[in-house]
Design a protein around this motif. Structure first.
Motif, PDB file in Angstrom:
ATOM      1  N   PHE A  49      15.587  36.332  61.847  1.00  0.00           N
ATOM      2  CA  PHE A  49      16.881  36.666  62.436  1.00  0.00           C
ATOM      3  C   PHE A  49      17.333  35.539  63.360  1.00  0.00           C
ATOM      4  CE2 PHE A  49      17.320  41.136  61.344  1.00  0.00           C
ATOM      5  CZ  PHE A  49      16.026  41.585  61.166  1.00  0.00           C
ATOM      6  N   GLN A  50      18.615  35.270  63.357  1.00  0.00           N
ATOM      7  CA  GLN A  50      19.241  34.426  64.354  1.00  0.00           C
ATOM      8  C   GLN A  50      20.204  35.366  65.081  1.00  0.00           C
ATOM      9  OE1 GLN A  50      18.460  31.346  65.035  1.00  0.00           O
ATOM     10  NE2 GLN A  50      20.059  30.881  66.524  1.00  0.00           N
ATOM     11  N   ASN A  51      19.880  35.677  66.345  1.00  0.00           N
ATOM     12  CA  ASN A  51      20.548  36.760  67.075  1.00  0.00           C
ATOM     13  C   ASN A  51      20.404  38.046  66.251  1.00  0.00           C
ATOM     14  OD1 ASN A  51      21.414  35.234  69.399  1.00  0.00           O
ATOM     15  ND2 ASN A  51      22.767  34.165  67.955  1.00  0.00           N
ATOM     16  N   ASN A  52      21.482  38.714  65.861  1.00  0.00           N
ATOM     17  CA  ASN A  52      21.290  39.937  65.086  1.00  0.00           C
ATOM     18  C   ASN A  52      21.585  39.751  63.612  1.00  0.00           C
ATOM     19  OD1 ASN A  52      23.979  39.608  65.394  1.00  0.00           O
ATOM     20  ND2 ASN A  52      24.447  41.716  65.940  1.00  0.00           N
ATOM     21  N   GLY A  53      21.714  38.493  63.161  1.00  0.00           N
ATOM     22  CA  GLY A  53      21.977  38.214  61.764  1.00  0.00           C
ATOM     23  C   GLY A  53      20.745  37.698  61.037  1.00  0.00           C
ATOM     24  N   VAL A  54      20.616  38.068  59.761  1.00  0.00           N
ATOM     25  CA  VAL A  54      19.488  37.632  58.936  1.00  0.00           C
ATOM     26  C   VAL A  54      19.796  36.249  58.369  1.00  0.00           C
ATOM     27  CG1 VAL A  54      18.134  38.086  56.857  1.00  0.00           C
ATOM     28  CG2 VAL A  54      18.875  39.992  58.311  1.00  0.00           C
ATOM     29  N   VAL A  55      18.882  35.287  58.554  1.00  0.00           N
ATOM     30  CA  VAL A  55      19.087  33.952  57.985  1.00  0.00           C
ATOM     31  C   VAL A  55      18.132  33.671  56.826  1.00  0.00           C
ATOM     32  CG1 VAL A  55      20.093  32.986  60.067  1.00  0.00           C
ATOM     33  CG2 VAL A  55      17.621  32.832  59.725  1.00  0.00           C
ATOM     34  N   ASP A  56      17.029  34.427  56.723  1.00  0.00           N
ATOM     35  CA  ASP A  56      16.100  34.237  55.609  1.00  0.00           C
ATOM     36  C   ASP A  56      15.317  35.525  55.411  1.00  0.00           C
ATOM     37  OD1 ASP A  56      13.695  31.606  54.677  1.00  0.00           O
ATOM     38  OD2 ASP A  56      14.152  33.518  53.732  1.00  0.00           O
ATOM     39  N   ASP A  57      15.536  36.179  54.294  1.00  0.00           N
ATOM     40  CA  ASP A  57      14.729  37.350  53.923  1.00  0.00           C
ATOM     41  C   ASP A  57      14.284  37.227  52.479  1.00  0.00           C
ATOM     42  OD1 ASP A  57      17.371  39.859  53.389  1.00  0.00           O
ATOM     43  OD2 ASP A  57      17.066  37.848  52.598  1.00  0.00           O
ATOM     44  N   SER A  58      14.137  35.994  52.016  1.00  0.00           N
ATOM     45  CA  SER A  58      13.840  35.752  50.609  1.00  0.00           C
ATOM     46  C   SER A  58      12.470  36.288  50.182  1.00  0.00           C
ATOM     47  CB  SER A  58      13.931  34.250  50.310  1.00  0.00           C
ATOM     48  OG  SER A  58      13.052  33.520  51.151  1.00  0.00           O
ATOM     49  N   GLN A  59      11.533  36.446  51.120  1.00  0.00           N
ATOM     50  CA  GLN A  59      10.209  36.928  50.772  1.00  0.00           C
ATOM     51  C   GLN A  59       9.972  38.368  51.232  1.00  0.00           C
ATOM     52  OE1 GLN A  59       7.077  33.588  50.560  1.00  0.00           O
ATOM     53  NE2 GLN A  59       8.231  33.078  52.405  1.00  0.00           N
ATOM     54  N   LEU A  60      11.017  39.046  51.605  1.00  0.00           N
ATOM     55  CA  LEU A  60      10.895  40.448  52.023  1.00  0.00           C
ATOM     56  C   LEU A  60      11.008  41.351  50.796  1.00  0.00           C
ATOM     57  CD1 LEU A  60      10.831  42.233  54.696  1.00  0.00           C
ATOM     58  CD2 LEU A  60      13.293  42.530  54.277  1.00  0.00           C
ATOM     59  N   PRO A  61       9.987  42.190  50.547  1.00  0.00           N
ATOM     60  CA  PRO A  61      10.078  43.143  49.406  1.00  0.00           C
ATOM     61  C   PRO A  61      11.083  44.239  49.741  1.00  0.00           C
ATOM     62  CG  PRO A  61       7.792  42.774  50.122  1.00  0.00           C
ATOM     63  CD  PRO A  61       8.689  42.252  51.216  1.00  0.00           C
ATOM     64  N   LYS A  62      12.304  44.017  49.373  1.00  0.00           N
ATOM     65  CA  LYS A  62      13.399  44.846  49.863  1.00  0.00           C
ATOM     66  C   LYS A  62      13.394  46.265  49.304  1.00  0.00           C
ATOM     67  CE  LYS A  62      16.283  40.768  50.522  1.00  0.00           C
ATOM     68  NZ  LYS A  62      15.300  39.838  49.937  1.00  0.00           N
ATOM     69  N   ASP A  63      12.605  46.498  48.276  1.00  0.00           N
ATOM     70  CA  ASP A  63      12.537  47.865  47.750  1.00  0.00           C
ATOM     71  C   ASP A  63      11.765  48.787  48.683  1.00  0.00           C
ATOM     72  OD1 ASP A  63       9.693  47.650  45.480  1.00  0.00           O
ATOM     73  OD2 ASP A  63      10.200  46.421  47.220  1.00  0.00           O
ATOM     74  N   ARG A  64      10.951  48.199  49.574  1.00  0.00           N
ATOM     75  CA  ARG A  64      10.144  49.044  50.456  1.00  0.00           C
ATOM     76  C   ARG A  64      10.160  48.602  51.910  1.00  0.00           C
ATOM     77  NH1 ARG A  64       5.231  48.920  50.110  1.00  0.00           N
ATOM     78  NH2 ARG A  64       4.958  46.927  49.056  1.00  0.00           N
ATOM     79  N   PHE A  65      10.513  47.370  52.169  1.00  0.00           N
ATOM     80  CA  PHE A  65      10.520  46.834  53.527  1.00  0.00           C
ATOM     81  C   PHE A  65      11.971  46.710  54.017  1.00  0.00           C
ATOM     82  CE2 PHE A  65       6.216  44.876  54.378  1.00  0.00           C
ATOM     83  CZ  PHE A  65       5.608  45.318  53.231  1.00  0.00           C
ATOM     84  N   SER A  66      12.160  47.017  55.285  1.00  0.00           N
ATOM     85  CA  SER A  66      13.457  46.790  55.906  1.00  0.00           C
ATOM     86  C   SER A  66      13.234  46.376  57.352  1.00  0.00           C
ATOM     87  CB  SER A  66      14.332  48.043  55.842  1.00  0.00           C
ATOM     88  OG  SER A  66      13.753  49.092  56.607  1.00  0.00           O
ATOM     89  N   ALA A  67      14.178  45.637  57.897  1.00  0.00           N
ATOM     90  CA  ALA A  67      14.076  45.200  59.286  1.00  0.00           C
ATOM     91  C   ALA A  67      15.462  45.137  59.880  1.00  0.00           C
ATOM     92  CB  ALA A  67      13.390  43.837  59.384  1.00  0.00           C
ATOM     93  N   GLU A  68      15.518  45.363  61.170  1.00  0.00           N
ATOM     94  CA  GLU A  68      16.801  45.253  61.856  1.00  0.00           C
ATOM     95  C   GLU A  68      16.611  44.708  63.264  1.00  0.00           C
ATOM     96  OE1 GLU A  68      18.410  49.203  61.722  1.00  0.00           O
ATOM     97  OE2 GLU A  68      17.098  49.952  63.304  1.00  0.00           O
ATOM     98  N   ARG A  69      17.677  44.124  63.765  1.00  0.00           N
ATOM     99  CA  ARG A  69      17.701  43.600  65.134  1.00  0.00           C
ATOM    100  C   ARG A  69      19.125  43.833  65.636  1.00  0.00           C
ATOM    101  NH1 ARG A  69      16.957  37.402  67.383  1.00  0.00           N
ATOM    102  NH2 ARG A  69      16.145  37.965  69.419  1.00  0.00           N
ATOM    103  N   LEU A  70      19.425  45.086  65.890  1.00  0.00           N
ATOM    104  CA  LEU A  70      20.808  45.517  66.068  1.00  0.00           C
ATOM    105  C   LEU A  70      21.509  44.853  67.240  1.00  0.00           C
ATOM    106  CD1 LEU A  70      20.476  49.323  65.226  1.00  0.00           C
ATOM    107  CD2 LEU A  70      21.438  47.502  63.815  1.00  0.00           C
ATOM    108  N   LYS A  71      20.856  44.694  68.364  1.00  0.00           N
ATOM    109  CA  LYS A  71      21.515  44.140  69.544  1.00  0.00           C
ATOM    110  C   LYS A  71      21.083  42.710  69.820  1.00  0.00           C
ATOM    111  CE  LYS A  71      22.211  48.653  71.696  1.00  0.00           C
ATOM    112  NZ  LYS A  71      22.013  49.508  72.904  1.00  0.00           N
ATOM    113  N   GLY A  72      20.425  42.096  68.843  1.00  0.00           N
ATOM    114  CA  GLY A  72      20.017  40.710  69.004  1.00  0.00           C
ATOM    115  C   GLY A  72      18.854  40.515  69.947  1.00  0.00           C
TER     116      GLY A  72
END
Lengths: 113, 113
Positions: A49-72
């Motif tokens: 994450f850069q602040n609250n935006g995703v800049v690289d999630d290319s290796q995240l298994p998105k079918d089962r993994f999730s991440a958030e950083r709502l307020k940075g």
């Protein structure tokens, strides 16, 4: 200066259950990383994450993994549903913006049975 | 205890010896390298870095050498102490611009008193 905080430190769950990890980075660090470290291997980046935006999630298994950083600031990483191969240490790291000098937390050791 | 060393190259030295830990990299375009130290149960810790326009960089008791011709990096630790026992990782940027790192597999250093 307080370091990167992570909780819980240890978690044991059964396969197909859900789990969430929490990270509080060093104050003022704009960049936050989640890594997966399987026993005997180097950390593998899951998401950045850069602040609250995703800049690289290319290796995240998105079918089962999730991440958030709502307020940075704080971040959570969730696995739903967990598989046996998800057993690993999940490391959170933070850095000042676009710095390669990353500061790591102690990690959460996840065991999936 | 953990069996993290079973799948890692291991270097065993006596206290007071000099240690040399090696790392080969594959991307000839990489222009920056970092060494991290990971003690048991902790997250990786930044040790020293080097840019590709340098062949050598020295820190406190540590020296990193870069040989771009053969794409080889080494970390030298002088007068190794028991507290240096850890797993050492080299890392290089994954992509330019986003400070994303790719970690190597690691070498375990065991220092005997």
């Amino acid at each position: 200066e307080a370091g990167v905080a992570q909780s819980p430190r240890y978690k044991i769950i059964e396969k197909r259950q859900s789990v969430a990890f929490w990270c509080n980075p060093i104050s003022g660090h704009a960049t936050l990383y989640w890594y997966q470290q399987i026993l005997g291997q180097g950390p593998k980046l899951l998401i950045q994450f850069q602040n609250n935006g995703v800049v690289d999630d290319s290796q995240l298994p998105k079918d089962r993994f999730s991440a958030e950083r709502l307020k940075g600031v704080d971040s959570t990483l969730k696995i739903q549903p967990a598989k046996l191969e998800d057993s690993a240490v999940y490391l959170c790291a933070s850095a000042v913006s676009r710095s390669y000098e990353q500061y790591f937390g102690p990690g959460t050791r996840l065991t999936v049975t | 205890g953990e069996s993290v060393g079973l799948h890692l190259p291991t270097l065993s030295v006596q206290e007071g010896d000099n240690s040399i830990i090696n790392c080969a990299y594959s991307n000839s375009a990489s222009d920056y390298f970092i060494w991290y130290k990971q003690e048991s149960g902790k997250g990786p810790q930044f040790i020293i870095d080097i840019r590709s326009n340098m062949d050598k960089r020295q820190g406190q008791r540590v020296t990193v050498l870069l040989n771009k011709t053969v794409k080889h990096l080494s970390l030298q630790i002088a007068a190794t102490q028991p507290g240096d026992s850890a797993v050492y990782f080299c890392a290089e940027p994954k992509d330019s611009g986003y400070s994303t790192l790719t970690f190597g597999k690691g070498t375990m250093l065991l220092v005997s008193p």
